[in-house]
Design a protein around this motif. Structure first.
Motif, PDB file in Angstrom:
ATOM      1  N   HIS A 154      21.253  91.030  37.190  1.00  0.00           N
ATOM      2  CA  HIS A 154      21.064  90.685  38.595  1.00  0.00           C
ATOM      3  C   HIS A 154      21.994  91.492  39.491  1.00  0.00           C
TER       4      HIS A 154
ATOM      5  N   SER B 255      21.034  90.745  47.399  1.00  0.00           N
ATOM      6  CA  SER B 255      19.679  90.284  47.120  1.00  0.00           C
ATOM      7  C   SER B 255      19.009  89.709  48.365  1.00  0.00           C
TER       8      SER B 255
ATOM      9  N   ASN C 165      16.903  89.701  43.529  1.00  0.00           N
ATOM     10  CA  ASN C 165      16.885  89.021  42.228  1.00  0.00           C
ATOM     11  C   ASN C 165      15.548  88.378  41.904  1.00  0.00           C
TER      12      ASN C 165
ATOM     13  N   ASP D  88      13.860  89.165  38.398  1.00  0.00           N
ATOM     14  CA  ASP D  88      13.422  88.116  37.472  1.00  0.00           C
ATOM     15  C   ASP D  88      11.951  88.264  37.120  1.00  0.00           C
TER      16      ASP D  88
ATOM     17  N   ASN E 135      22.436  88.174  31.715  1.00  0.00           N
ATOM     18  CA  ASN E 135      22.744  87.563  33.013  1.00  0.00           C
ATOM     19  C   ASN E 135      23.542  86.272  32.860  1.00  0.00           C
TER      20      ASN E 135
ATOM     21  N   ASP F 233      26.409  86.004  35.708  1.00  0.00           N
ATOM     22  CA  ASP F 233      25.897  85.312  36.893  1.00  0.00           C
ATOM     23  C   ASP F 233      26.882  84.278  37.436  1.00  0.00           C
TER      24      ASP F 233
ATOM     25  N   ALA G 212      23.047  84.746  40.520  1.00  0.00           N
ATOM     26  CA  ALA G 212      23.177  86.126  40.966  1.00  0.00           C
ATOM     27  C   ALA G 212      24.438  86.717  40.340  1.00  0.00           C
TER      28      ALA G 212
END
Length: 297
Positions: free
Chosen positions: A213, A219, A227, A231, A252, A256, A261
């Motif tokens: 991400h 994002s 993101n 995904d 991730n 994350d 994210a």
């Protein structure tokens, strides 16, 4: 008579002299006018002394391109790719195995294919015995056009590399640079890549790595580079894993934050890990390998 002739000659000379005084300047003036006309500066340039070629091209709104790879790619014959139906047949997905820590020397016969993030693993990670076919800006769409300087081998294209050297494991991570393209184009190109690798290296364990991400701030500010789109691509390339020869892993979970994210503490540019965290990524990969008994013969 002689005197008369002399007077006539004098008058003729005076007339010629006077005419030359009038005609010659006029002729030179006309020539100079014609010469200067070719060298004249256009009025537009006088108004703007910077020529048009010196102006930067205006930024154009981004428009995804429809490539030839939007034509459905013919899936290689069984057992190179799963059909994604989840059934029990030879060409269908099996249940994903429990991943384990890699034994010593596992990555000595590994090849990593990818973009700038894989370049980071190559430069800052600790898979020193592995080969890397990676470059900044690499995409699944153009991967077969690229040539890369592979350590110990030299400058080579991917097809030549796969046809000349046998690998036990191949890791693929591409997709982040393609986010502006239509999703079907990305998936068709990815499918072609995975199919070719399976055909060229049927004995290798193939790992598809989900794209990492980016930070939430980045994002939320970009229509394509976000993101949600990452995904979506990850879920679709995950379906290429048959869990017999092709497996899907995604790191991730390691990097994350609570928003799903990339945690800003791991990155300075919202997309790439800081150099010191690439060994952490390598350790995560090392702890998420497929046991030998889960790989089909």
């Amino acid at each position: 008579m002689t005197k008369i002739n002399e007077n006539r000659f004098a008058r003729f000379f005076v007339v010629v002299f006077l005419l030359s005084c009038l005609i010659v300047p006029a002729v030179f003036s006309g020539v100079n006018h014609l010469r200067n006309k070719d060298d004249a500066v256009p009025s537009a340039q006088l108004m703007n002394p910077i020529m048009k070629k010196d102006f930067p091209m205006p930024a154009r709104p981004f428009k995804p391109l429809k490539l030839s790879c939007t034509v459905p790619y013919k899936t290689p014959a069984s057992p190179f790719l799963p059909d994604g139906s989840g059934g029990k047949g030879k060409n269908q997905r099996a249940e994903a195995p429990e991943l384990v820590k890699a034994p010593e020397g596992y990555f000595k016969d590994a090849l990593f294919i990818g973009d700038s993030r894989t370049v980071g693993i190559c430069e800052y990670g600790d898979f020193t015995a592995s080969d890397f076919f990676c470059s900044t800006g690499m995409t699944s769409i153009d991967v077969f056009k690229d040539e890369v300087d592979v350590r110990g081998i030299g400058n080579t294209g991917l097809k030549d590399l796969l046809n000349e050297k046998q690998y036990g494991k191949i890791y693929v991570m591409l997709g982040i640079n393609e986010l502006g393209y239509p999703k079907d184009s990305i998936i068709a190109a990815y499918k072609k890549l995975i199919g070719y690798i399976r055909k060229a290296q049927p004995d290798a364990v193939l790992y598809i790595q989900g794209n990492l991400h980016i930070t939430k701030e980045r994002s939320d500010s970009d229509e394509y580079f976000n993101n949600k789109r990452i995904d979506s691509i990850n879920r679709r390339i995950e379906k290429f894993a048959d869990n017999r020869h092709i497996f899907y892993i995604e790191a991730n979970e390691r990097f994350d934050d609570k928003n799903g994210a990339l945690d800003p503490k791991y990155s300075s540019d919202s997309a790439h890990l800081l150099a010191k965290y690439y060994r952490d990524w390598c350790e995560w990969i090392r702890n998420h390998t497929v046991p030998d008994d889960a790989v089909a013969d």
